[in-house]
Design a protein around this motif. Sequence first.
Motif, PDB file in Angstrom:
ATOM      1  N   PRO A 147       0.798  -1.228   0.000  1.00 19.61           N
ATOM      2  CA  PRO A 147       0.000   0.000   0.000  1.00 19.61           C
ATOM      3  C   PRO A 147       0.828   1.273   0.000  1.00 19.61           C
ATOM      4  O   PRO A 147       0.372   2.308  -0.460  1.00 19.61           O
ATOM      5  N   GLU A 148       2.065   1.199   0.461  1.00 18.38           N
ATOM      6  CA  GLU A 148       2.870   2.423   0.495  1.00 18.38           C
ATOM      7  C   GLU A 148       3.388   2.822  -0.879  1.00 18.38           C
ATOM      8  O   GLU A 148       3.864   3.932  -1.064  1.00 18.38           O
ATOM      9  N   TYR A 149       3.268   1.909  -1.857  1.00 21.87           N
ATOM     10  CA  TYR A 149       3.772   2.209  -3.201  1.00 21.87           C
ATOM     11  C   TYR A 149       2.673   2.429  -4.232  1.00 21.87           C
ATOM     12  O   TYR A 149       2.959   2.760  -5.359  1.00 21.87           O
ATOM     13  N   SER A 150       1.433   2.199  -3.903  1.00 22.59           N
ATOM     14  CA  SER A 150       0.361   2.314  -4.900  1.00 22.59           C
ATOM     15  C   SER A 150      -0.386   3.630  -4.724  1.00 22.59           C
ATOM     16  O   SER A 150      -1.182   3.791  -3.818  1.00 22.59           O
ATOM     17  N   GLY A 151      -0.121   4.542  -5.589  1.00 21.02           N
ATOM     18  CA  GLY A 151      -0.808   5.831  -5.555  1.00 21.02           C
ATOM     19  C   GLY A 151      -0.243   6.750  -4.488  1.00 21.02           C
ATOM     20  O   GLY A 151       0.661   6.394  -3.744  1.00 21.02           O
ATOM     21  N   PRO A 152      -0.813   7.941  -4.393  1.00 26.21           N
ATOM     22  CA  PRO A 152      -0.334   8.873  -3.377  1.00 26.21           C
ATOM     23  C   PRO A 152      -0.760   8.420  -1.977  1.00 26.21           C
ATOM     24  O   PRO A 152      -1.946   8.238  -1.699  1.00 26.21           O
ATOM     25  N   LEU A 153       0.212   8.160  -1.141  1.00 24.75           N
ATOM     26  CA  LEU A 153       0.013   7.716   0.239  1.00 24.75           C
ATOM     27  C   LEU A 153      -0.762   6.393   0.326  1.00 24.75           C
ATOM     28  O   LEU A 153      -1.416   6.108   1.320  1.00 24.75           O
ATOM     29  N   GLY A 154      -0.731   5.588  -0.714  1.00 25.26           N
ATOM     30  CA  GLY A 154      -1.390   4.280  -0.692  1.00 25.26           C
ATOM     31  C   GLY A 154      -2.891   4.322  -0.796  1.00 25.26           C
ATOM     32  O   GLY A 154      -3.572   3.356  -0.450  1.00 25.26           O
ATOM     33  N   ILE A 155      -3.448   5.429  -1.274  1.00 27.30           N
ATOM     34  CA  ILE A 155      -4.905   5.577  -1.343  1.00 27.30           C
ATOM     35  C   ILE A 155      -5.518   4.623  -2.361  1.00 27.30           C
ATOM     36  O   ILE A 155      -6.622   4.123  -2.160  1.00 27.30           O
ATOM     37  N   LEU A 156      -4.816   4.330  -3.425  1.00 29.61           N
ATOM     38  CA  LEU A 156      -5.370   3.490  -4.479  1.00 29.61           C
ATOM     39  C   LEU A 156      -5.406   2.008  -4.107  1.00 29.61           C
ATOM     40  O   LEU A 156      -6.054   1.225  -4.791  1.00 29.61           O
ATOM     41  N   GLN A 157      -4.739   1.598  -3.026  1.00 25.88           N
ATOM     42  CA  GLN A 157      -4.713   0.184  -2.654  1.00 25.88           C
ATOM     43  C   GLN A 157      -6.097  -0.305  -2.229  1.00 25.88           C
ATOM     44  O   GLN A 157      -6.509  -1.402  -2.582  1.00 25.88           O
ATOM     45  N   ALA A 158      -6.829   0.495  -1.489  1.00 22.65           N
ATOM     46  CA  ALA A 158      -8.174   0.096  -1.079  1.00 22.65           C
ATOM     47  C   ALA A 158      -9.096  -0.047  -2.283  1.00 22.65           C
ATOM     48  O   ALA A 158      -9.908  -0.986  -2.349  1.00 22.65           O
ATOM     49  N   LEU A 159      -8.972   0.846  -3.249  1.00 22.68           N
ATOM     50  CA  LEU A 159      -9.775   0.752  -4.468  1.00 22.68           C
ATOM     51  C   LEU A 159      -9.416  -0.506  -5.259  1.00 22.68           C
ATOM     52  O   LEU A 159     -10.302  -1.209  -5.761  1.00 22.68           O
TER      53      LEU A 159
END
Length: 144
Positions: free
Chosen positions: A7-19
Amino acid sequence: MQQHIGPEYSGPLGILQALADGTKLLLKEDLLPSRENIRLFRVGPSIAVISILLSYVVISSGYHLVLADLSIGVFLWIAISSIVPIGLLMSGYGSNNKYSFLGGLRAAAQLISYEISLTICVLAISLHVIHWNMNFFFSFLEKR
């Protein structure tokens, strides 16, 4: 276990990981046992989830934000939450597999054992509060 970027690498601040995880969950293939009882297998988990969601009706989120103001709120909460083991048993039995059924029995027994101690604690607190209210009521009558 899972081959995905953290999650720390996907999107800004890991926001895209939940999506991404939500999309993956919605698009997963639904595997069904070959000799299942389709009604029990489908209805069991829905009974468990619906009873858990219904238990939030009696929990107040604020002083003026209450979904249902019931005088028996704690007891209704205990009654609704005790339906969950039935859903677990139904889904375990509906799979027509002895190991799934044993897993459902184990989960239901675990939930029932937790509910017994929870109910005893909640009833003790409820009886104590009722005792306080009765003392307040009788002291109010004596002053008049």
